[in-house]
Design an enzyme around this catalytic site. Structure first.
Site, PDB file in Angstrom:
ATOM      1  CE  LYS A   9      -3.934  -2.293   2.206  1.00 32.69           C
ATOM      2  NZ  LYS A   9      -5.018  -2.163   3.203  1.00 32.69           N
ATOM      3  CE1 TYR A  49      -9.146  -3.204  -0.246  1.00 33.54           C
ATOM      4  CE2 TYR A  49      -8.247  -1.328  -1.442  1.00 33.54           C
ATOM      5  CZ  TYR A  49      -8.076  -2.411  -0.598  1.00 33.54           C
ATOM      6  OH  TYR A  49      -6.823  -2.703  -0.104  1.00 33.54           O
ATOM      7  CG  ASN A 112      -3.790  -2.444   6.685  1.00 31.85           C
ATOM      8  OD1 ASN A 112      -3.588  -2.069   5.534  1.00 31.85           O
ATOM      9  ND2 ASN A 112      -4.872  -3.124   7.021  1.00 31.85           N
ATOM     10  CG  HIS A 115      -5.110  -6.229  -0.639  1.00 30.04           C
ATOM     11  ND1 HIS A 115      -6.364  -6.191  -0.088  1.00 30.04           N
ATOM     12  CD2 HIS A 115      -5.162  -7.128  -1.657  1.00 30.04           C
ATOM     13  CE1 HIS A 115      -7.151  -7.021  -0.765  1.00 30.04           C
ATOM     14  NE2 HIS A 115      -6.447  -7.604  -1.724  1.00 30.04           N
ATOM     15  CD  GLU A 126      -8.444  -9.042  -4.091  1.00 30.03           C
ATOM     16  OE1 GLU A 126      -9.293  -8.634  -3.288  1.00 30.03           O
ATOM     17  OE2 GLU A 126      -7.343  -9.518  -3.730  1.00 30.03           O
TER      18      GLU A 126
HETATM   19  N1  UDP Z   1     -10.007  -0.598   6.789  1.00 25.01           N
HETATM   20  C1  UDP Z   1     -10.114   0.610   7.451  1.00 25.01           C
HETATM   21  N2  UDP Z   1     -10.905   0.662   8.580  1.00 25.01           N
HETATM   22  C2  UDP Z   1     -11.555  -0.415   9.058  1.00 25.01           C
HETATM   23  C3  UDP Z   1     -11.437  -1.643   8.391  1.00 25.01           C
HETATM   24  C4  UDP Z   1     -10.652  -1.696   7.250  1.00 25.01           C
HETATM   25  O1  UDP Z   1      -9.532   1.604   7.034  1.00 25.01           O
HETATM   26  O2  UDP Z   1     -12.249  -0.304  10.091  1.00 25.01           O
HETATM   27  C5  UDP Z   1      -9.161  -0.677   5.568  1.00 25.01           C
HETATM   28  C6  UDP Z   1      -7.827  -1.356   5.826  1.00 25.01           C
HETATM   29  O3  UDP Z   1      -6.840  -0.727   5.016  1.00 25.01           O
HETATM   30  C7  UDP Z   1      -8.099  -2.770   5.355  1.00 25.01           C
HETATM   31  C8  UDP Z   1      -9.021  -2.535   4.162  1.00 25.01           C
HETATM   32  O4  UDP Z   1      -9.839  -1.441   4.578  1.00 25.01           O
HETATM   33  O5  UDP Z   1      -6.902  -3.445   4.992  1.00 25.01           O
HETATM   34  C9  UDP Z   1      -9.916  -3.696   3.801  1.00 25.01           C
HETATM   35  O6  UDP Z   1     -10.597  -4.135   4.963  1.00 25.01           O
HETATM   36  P1  UDP Z   1     -10.715  -5.683   5.297  1.00 25.01           P
HETATM   37  O7  UDP Z   1     -11.675  -5.823   6.420  1.00 25.01           O
HETATM   38  O8  UDP Z   1     -10.983  -6.446   4.039  1.00 25.01           O
HETATM   39  O9  UDP Z   1      -9.252  -6.031   5.869  1.00 25.01           O
HETATM   40  P2  UDP Z   1      -8.070  -6.915   5.255  1.00 25.01           P
HETATM   41  O10 UDP Z   1      -8.694  -8.013   4.453  1.00 25.01           O
HETATM   42  O11 UDP Z   1      -7.223  -5.983   4.425  1.00 25.01           O
HETATM   43  O12 UDP Z   1      -7.314  -7.427   6.453  1.00 25.01           O
HETATM   44 MG    MG Z   2     -10.137  -7.995   2.951  1.00 32.11          MG
END
Ligand code: UDP
Ligand code: MG
Length: 140
Positions: A9, A49, A112, A115, A126
């Site tokens: 990211k 997304y 974070n 991805h 994807e």
């Molecule tokens: N995200 C965020 N706030 C939240 C949850 C998710 O900003 O409360 C962002 C974060 O960057 C995350 C992405 O949205 O990686 C996608 O969310 P997901 O729940 O799919 O998490 P991941 O699969 O990336 O662990």
């Molecule tokens: Mg996810």
């Protein structure tokens, strides 16, 4: 053998973590079979997304993901989807296990650092988002 889509990211690219992150995956035996650096438009980030379109963080997430370049790659290996998710750690770096990429480098729940596809269904959408079949160069 399984394939999964990983993105470094904007916070990871900006902090010069591309090499360190790829190294972590390679040391775990995953093969990089495609790789590119791109800058997503807001529209592209929203499309990538789309599953989160009704979530409260969708706008913020897609603003963030289009705020700077990302590195997209396809990793191949046995059980690659689940293994990559384990190597990345929990979504919130504060909750991520020791030694995971998000624990090591993640700044907050949004920024974070990485991805990874969460299922075979996600990976099958994807991977073609970023790469054509022609660009996927598997192990020989
Ligand atoms: N995200 C965020 N706030 C939240 C949850 C998710 O900003 O409360 C962002 C974060 O960057 C995350 C992405 O949205 O990686 C996608 O969310 P997901 O729940 O799919 O998490 P991941 O699969 O990336 O662990
Ligand atoms: Mg996810």
């Amino acid at each position: 053998m399984e394939r999964t889509l990983v993105m470094i990211k904007p916070d990871g690219v900006q902090r010069n973590l591309i090499g360190k992150i790829i190294n972590i995956f390679e040391e775990k035996g995953l093969k990089v079979i495609a790789l590119k650096k791109v800058r997503l438009s807001k529209e592209q980030a929203k499309a990538f997304y789309i599953v989160h379109k009704d979530r409260p963080f969708y706008e913020e997430l897609t603003d963030y993901m289009s705020s700077g370049p990302v590195v997209a790659m396809v990793l191949e290996g046995e059980d690659a989807i689940k293994r990559v998710r384990e190597i990345m750690g929990a979504t919130d770096p504060a909750e991520a296990a020791e030694g995971t990429i998000r624990k090591l480098f993640g700044l907050d729940k949004g920024r974070n650092t990485v991805h990874g596809s969460d299922s075979p269904e996600s990976a099958s959408k994807e991977i073609p988002f970023f790469f054509s079949e022609f660009e996927l160069i598997g192990a020989e």
